[in-house]
Write an enzyme that holds these catalytic residues in place. Structure first.
Site, PDB file in Angstrom:
ATOM      1  N   LYS A 120       0.523  -1.421   0.341  1.00 46.43           N
ATOM      2  CA  LYS A 120      -0.067  -0.319   0.280  1.00 46.43           C
ATOM      3  C   LYS A 120       0.940   1.317   0.425  1.00 46.43           C
ATOM      4  O   LYS A 120       1.610   1.666   0.633  1.00 46.43           O
ATOM      5  CB  LYS A 120      -0.760   0.141   1.400  1.00 46.43           C
ATOM      6  CG  LYS A 120      -2.228   0.449   1.249  1.00 46.43           C
ATOM      7  CD  LYS A 120      -2.555   2.278   1.489  1.00 46.43           C
ATOM      8  CE  LYS A 120      -1.185   2.819   2.616  1.00 46.43           C
ATOM      9  NZ  LYS A 120      -1.639   4.749   1.614  1.00 46.43           N
ATOM     10  N   PRO A 121       1.297   1.665  -0.954  1.00 50.14           N
ATOM     11  CA  PRO A 121       1.527   2.789  -1.236  1.00 50.14           C
ATOM     12  C   PRO A 121       1.011   4.592  -0.408  1.00 50.14           C
ATOM     13  O   PRO A 121       0.461   4.129  -0.339  1.00 50.14           O
ATOM     14  CB  PRO A 121       2.144   2.786  -3.042  1.00 50.14           C
ATOM     15  CG  PRO A 121       0.721   2.458  -3.252  1.00 50.14           C
ATOM     16  CD  PRO A 121       0.812   1.548  -2.513  1.00 50.14           C
ATOM     17  N   GLU A 147      10.430  16.879  14.049  1.00 46.68           N
ATOM     18  CA  GLU A 147      10.998  16.162  13.084  1.00 46.68           C
ATOM     19  C   GLU A 147      11.200  17.386  12.142  1.00 46.68           C
ATOM     20  O   GLU A 147       9.478  17.339  11.599  1.00 46.68           O
ATOM     21  CB  GLU A 147      10.731  15.113  12.601  1.00 46.68           C
ATOM     22  CG  GLU A 147      11.958  14.329  12.044  1.00 46.68           C
ATOM     23  CD  GLU A 147      10.430  12.631  11.453  1.00 46.68           C
ATOM     24  OE1 GLU A 147       9.537  12.424  11.110  1.00 46.68           O
ATOM     25  OE2 GLU A 147      11.722  12.126  10.681  1.00 46.68           O
ATOM     26  N   GLU A 159       9.854   1.214  10.744  1.00 50.46           N
ATOM     27  CA  GLU A 159      11.049   2.062  10.149  1.00 50.46           C
ATOM     28  C   GLU A 159       9.820   3.602  10.509  1.00 50.46           C
ATOM     29  O   GLU A 159      10.115   3.504   9.600  1.00 50.46           O
ATOM     30  CB  GLU A 159      10.817   2.312   8.406  1.00 50.46           C
ATOM     31  CG  GLU A 159      12.492   0.417   8.740  1.00 50.46           C
ATOM     32  CD  GLU A 159      13.642   0.738   8.697  1.00 50.46           C
ATOM     33  OE1 GLU A 159      13.961   1.950   8.831  1.00 50.46           O
ATOM     34  OE2 GLU A 159      14.461  -0.221   9.551  1.00 50.46           O
ATOM     35  N   CYS A 211      13.702  10.848   6.856  1.00 49.35           N
ATOM     36  CA  CYS A 211      14.066  10.033   8.403  1.00 49.35           C
ATOM     37  C   CYS A 211      15.418  10.654   8.488  1.00 49.35           C
ATOM     38  O   CYS A 211      15.220  10.140  10.196  1.00 49.35           O
ATOM     39  CB  CYS A 211      13.533   8.496   8.252  1.00 49.35           C
ATOM     40  SG  CYS A 211      14.095   7.598   7.544  1.00 49.35           S
TER      41      CYS A 211
HETATM   42  P1  NAP Z   1       2.749   8.236   7.651  1.00 50.66           P
HETATM   43  O1  NAP Z   1       1.575   9.578   7.460  1.00 50.66           O
HETATM   44  O2  NAP Z   1       2.866   7.639   8.584  1.00 50.66           O
HETATM   45  O3  NAP Z   1       2.471   7.197   6.225  1.00 50.66           O
HETATM   46  C1  NAP Z   1       3.187   6.707   5.817  1.00 50.66           C
HETATM   47  C2  NAP Z   1       2.302   5.156   5.024  1.00 50.66           C
HETATM   48  O4  NAP Z   1       1.130   4.955   6.295  1.00 50.66           O
HETATM   49  C3  NAP Z   1       0.992   5.662   3.812  1.00 50.66           C
HETATM   50  O5  NAP Z   1       1.487   4.643   3.171  1.00 50.66           O
HETATM   51  C4  NAP Z   1      -0.359   6.194   4.557  1.00 50.66           C
HETATM   52  O6  NAP Z   1      -0.670   6.406   4.244  1.00 50.66           O
HETATM   53  C5  NAP Z   1      -0.482   4.642   5.493  1.00 50.66           C
HETATM   54  N1  NAP Z   1      -0.940   5.479   6.362  1.00 50.66           N
HETATM   55  C6  NAP Z   1      -1.380   6.018   7.220  1.00 50.66           C
HETATM   56  N2  NAP Z   1      -2.403   5.929   7.978  1.00 50.66           N
HETATM   57  C7  NAP Z   1      -2.707   4.150   8.900  1.00 50.66           C
HETATM   58  C8  NAP Z   1      -3.097   3.796   9.323  1.00 50.66           C
HETATM   59  N3  NAP Z   1      -3.650   3.786  10.043  1.00 50.66           N
HETATM   60  N4  NAP Z   1      -2.507   1.599   9.152  1.00 50.66           N
HETATM   61  C9  NAP Z   1      -1.693   1.735   8.433  1.00 50.66           C
HETATM   62  N5  NAP Z   1      -0.938   2.560   7.148  1.00 50.66           N
HETATM   63  C10 NAP Z   1      -1.621   4.119   7.383  1.00 50.66           C
HETATM   64  O7  NAP Z   1       3.866   8.651   7.561  1.00 50.66           O
HETATM   65  P2  NAP Z   1       4.355  10.028   5.842  1.00 50.66           P
HETATM   66  O8  NAP Z   1       4.532  11.532   6.560  1.00 50.66           O
HETATM   67  O9  NAP Z   1       4.442   9.590   4.415  1.00 50.66           O
HETATM   68  O10 NAP Z   1       5.605  10.274   5.848  1.00 50.66           O
HETATM   69  C11 NAP Z   1       6.897  10.148   6.635  1.00 50.66           C
HETATM   70  C12 NAP Z   1       6.970   9.856   7.897  1.00 50.66           C
HETATM   71  O11 NAP Z   1       8.237   8.731   7.021  1.00 50.66           O
HETATM   72  C13 NAP Z   1       8.468  10.606   8.439  1.00 50.66           C
HETATM   73  O12 NAP Z   1       8.426  10.403  10.271  1.00 50.66           O
HETATM   74  C14 NAP Z   1       9.503   9.895   8.644  1.00 50.66           C
HETATM   75  O13 NAP Z   1      10.610  10.117   9.456  1.00 50.66           O
HETATM   76  C15 NAP Z   1       9.494   8.315   8.459  1.00 50.66           C
HETATM   77  N6  NAP Z   1      10.129   7.722   7.584  1.00 50.66           N
HETATM   78  C16 NAP Z   1      11.151   6.610   8.452  1.00 50.66           C
HETATM   79  C17 NAP Z   1      11.882   5.741   7.372  1.00 50.66           C
HETATM   80  C18 NAP Z   1      12.606   4.786   8.260  1.00 50.66           C
HETATM   81  O14 NAP Z   1      12.973   4.068   7.289  1.00 50.66           O
HETATM   82  N7  NAP Z   1      12.663   5.256   9.411  1.00 50.66           N
HETATM   83  C19 NAP Z   1      12.091   6.188   6.353  1.00 50.66           C
HETATM   84  C20 NAP Z   1      11.379   7.161   5.217  1.00 50.66           C
HETATM   85  C21 NAP Z   1      10.818   8.214   6.095  1.00 50.66           C
HETATM   86  P3  NAP Z   1      -1.360   7.332   3.189  1.00 50.66           P
HETATM   87  O15 NAP Z   1      -0.751   8.201   2.332  1.00 50.66           O
HETATM   88  O16 NAP Z   1      -2.837   6.934   2.312  1.00 50.66           O
HETATM   89  O17 NAP Z   1      -2.112   8.327   4.332  1.00 50.66           O
END
Ligand code: NAP
Length: 476
Positions: free
Chosen positions: A173-174, A379, A249, A283
């Site tokens: 699921k992207p 962050e 992650e 991240c």
């Molecule tokens: P996010 O809001 O947590 O979303 C990540 C993914 O989860 C998206 O596909 C999102 O779908 C989905 N999602 C949202 N709510 C969900 C739920 N309740 N249950 C299951 N899946 C759900 O994060 P983001 O804003 O896209 O990404 C930024 C964050 O990722 C930052 O905190 C960054 O540090 C972290 N990150 C970490 C790493 C690492 O390797 N540690 C790498 C890259 C990024 P939708 O897009 O449809 O909402």
């Protein structure tokens, strides 16, 4: 290669749906594609397909699975310009960074393609002469993969490569903002002959709902998630109901230490890489710069001079170093953090606090950061540099560890003993010593504390996708 794929990919077929959502260019909100908005039935169909495909994929010789992954990597590289253009359009990042991401993403498929043949078991000397004890490593089963928007290819292939190499099947699921890269990869998997059901993609504008459906699906035995700490915690709680395995992650809050004996030019070069990739939306972005007092002024001057040369613009412009941030919420968050810092006494030493609503945010450098400021705790995810001074090495380490996150830390020092001492004292899953870019397929990427569980890449990356099975055999 073909036009942009817009439908879900389930059981080897492209599945349309009347309900669609728009994917837009963050630079100007122009529409790139209308993508099929997967519903519960499509998620269920994808899970069933992954479950059906699992036994045969798991039994397939590891060398064959590895060869197919290598072929996908080769196709990615052969098609890197098209894939990079797509990434720049849906994510906004500068084209040169998008090309680097395609190569980096392909390297995980190459790496895990090789690792597939090295999923070794063991034999254990038994205390009972009539027994033989062996341990094999088996694929955990169908895996749900949920990825963020900031590295649409790489965050996927770190999981997909390990999962497929181990013999697992995948439902991905992207992120809503960037599903097109994942669909493009599905097309490449289809083209090289990865069997139907082994890799399925369910794009959606309802992340929470689809994530919940995947977590509830009995056939899914593991969930691998990259994204925010908040959602990661929710996933871990929900995975407990069915005791699914979980890899997380999550977010970072990386300290970047410049100690008094550092090579300041090297530190500035590392800082630019660690801070500004993907417009600061990584991240592993350096979030809190901690400068030992004797070099604080000199480093700030050199850094500001280097930042002044960065070009902000549309990602597709070859001159661009910093593209747009992903959406309006990102703009609002960056403004809130800077305003909070300034209202609590932070000084703007280069650039200006962002104003207006443009997603193109020029870099700004702030000094005098204190622990009460949101810039210290959260962050930033934007091109904002937050500087704080430390009295000495011990103070710098204490400041660095003053966070719940523990993904990566950076330290610049010329002293060999100090390099080891400080790297060991920093509470992080990864440390860059005189190095601003730690990510590579050969090394274990991952965090501690609130930054997650598990490792991606390296020989350890496949462990999260295998179960140990111990077999005791009576021979007499
Ligand atoms: P996010 O809001 O947590 O979303 C990540 C993914 O989860 C998206 O596909 C999102 O779908 C989905 N999602 C949202 N709510 C969900 C739920 N309740 N249950 C299951 N899946 C759900 O994060 P983001 O804003 O896209 O990404 C930024 C964050 O990722 C930052 O905190 C960054 O540090 C972290 N990150 C970490 C790493 C690492 O390797 N540690 C790498 C890259 C990024 P939708 O897009 O449809 O909402």
């Amino acid at each position: 290669m073909s036009e942009i794929k817009r439908d879900a990919f389930i059981d080897g077929r492209w599945v349309a749906r009347d309900a669609r959502f728009a994917v837009t260019d963050p630079f100007d909100d122009s529409e790139i594609a209308q993508v099929a908005d997967a519903d519960d039935a499509m998620v269920d169909a994808a899970v069933e397909a992954a479950a059906r495909a699992f036994p045969a994929w798991k039994r397939r010789p590891a060398a064959e699975r590895g060869r197919l992954l290598g072929q996908v990597a080769a196709r990615m590289l052969a098609d890197e310009r098209r894939l990079a253009d797509l990434c720049t359009r849906e994510n906004g990042k500068p084209l040169k960074e998008a090309i680097a991401e395609v190569r980096y993403a392909a390297s995980f498929l190459t790496w895990f393609g090789g690792e597939a043949e090295r999923v070794y078991g063991e034999t254990i000397p038994a205390s009972n002469a009539a027994q033989r004890l062996t341990v094999i490593r088996e694929a955990v089963g169908p895996v749900a993969v949920i990825t963020p928007w900031n590295f649409p290819y790489a965050m996927l292939t770190r999981k997909l490569g390990a999962a497929l190499a181990a013999g697992c099947t995948v439902v991905a699921k992207p992120a809503e903002a960037t599903p097109l890269g994942t669909l493009a990869l599905a097309e490449l998997c289809e083209a090289v002959g990865i069997p139907a059901g082994v890799f399925n993609v369910v794009p959606s504008s309802h992340g929470g709902r689809i994530g919940g459906r995947l977590l509830a699906a009995k056939a899914i035995r593991k969930i691998s998630f990259t994204g925010s700490t908040e959602v990661g915690q929710l996933i871990m709680r929900n995975a407990a109901a069915d005791l699914k395995r979980v890899s997380l992650e999550l977010g970072g809050n990386a300290p970047f230490l410049v100690l008094a004996d550092a090579d300041l030019d090297a530190a500035v070069a590392g800082a630019l890489v660690a801070k500004f990739r993907n417009s600061g939306q990584t991240c592993v972005a350096a979030n809190r710069f901690i400068l030992e007092a004797p070099i604080a002024e000199a480093f700030t001057a050199k850094l500001s001079a280097a930042v002044a040369k960065l070009v902000v613009g549309r990602g597709s412009d070859p001159a661009t170093d910093i593209g747009p941030v992903i959406d309006d919420a990102a703009v609002a968050k960056i403004k809130r953090l800077v305003e909070d810092g300034v209202s609590r006494g932070a000084r703007v030493v280069f650039g200006a606090a962002p104003a207006g609503t443009s997603r193109l945010i020029a870099p700004v450098v702030l000094a005098g950061i204190t622990p009460e400021m949101a810039l210290w705790r959260e962050e930033i995810f934007g091109p904002v540099i937050a500087l704080r001074t430390a009295m000495d090495e011990a103070d710098a380490i204490a400041q660095a560890n003053d966070t719940e996150a523990g993904l990566v830390a950076y330290v610049y020092t010329r002293d060999g003993a100090r390099q080891h001492r400080v790297a060991e004292a920093l509470e992080a899953g990864m440390v860059g010593v005189n190095e601003g870019l730690v990510s590579t397929a050969q090394a274990p990427f991952g965090g501690i504390k609130h930054s997650g569980l598990g490792r991606e890449g390296s020989r350890h990356g496949i462990d999260d996708y295998t179960n140990l099975k111990y077999i005791a055999t009576r021979i007499g």
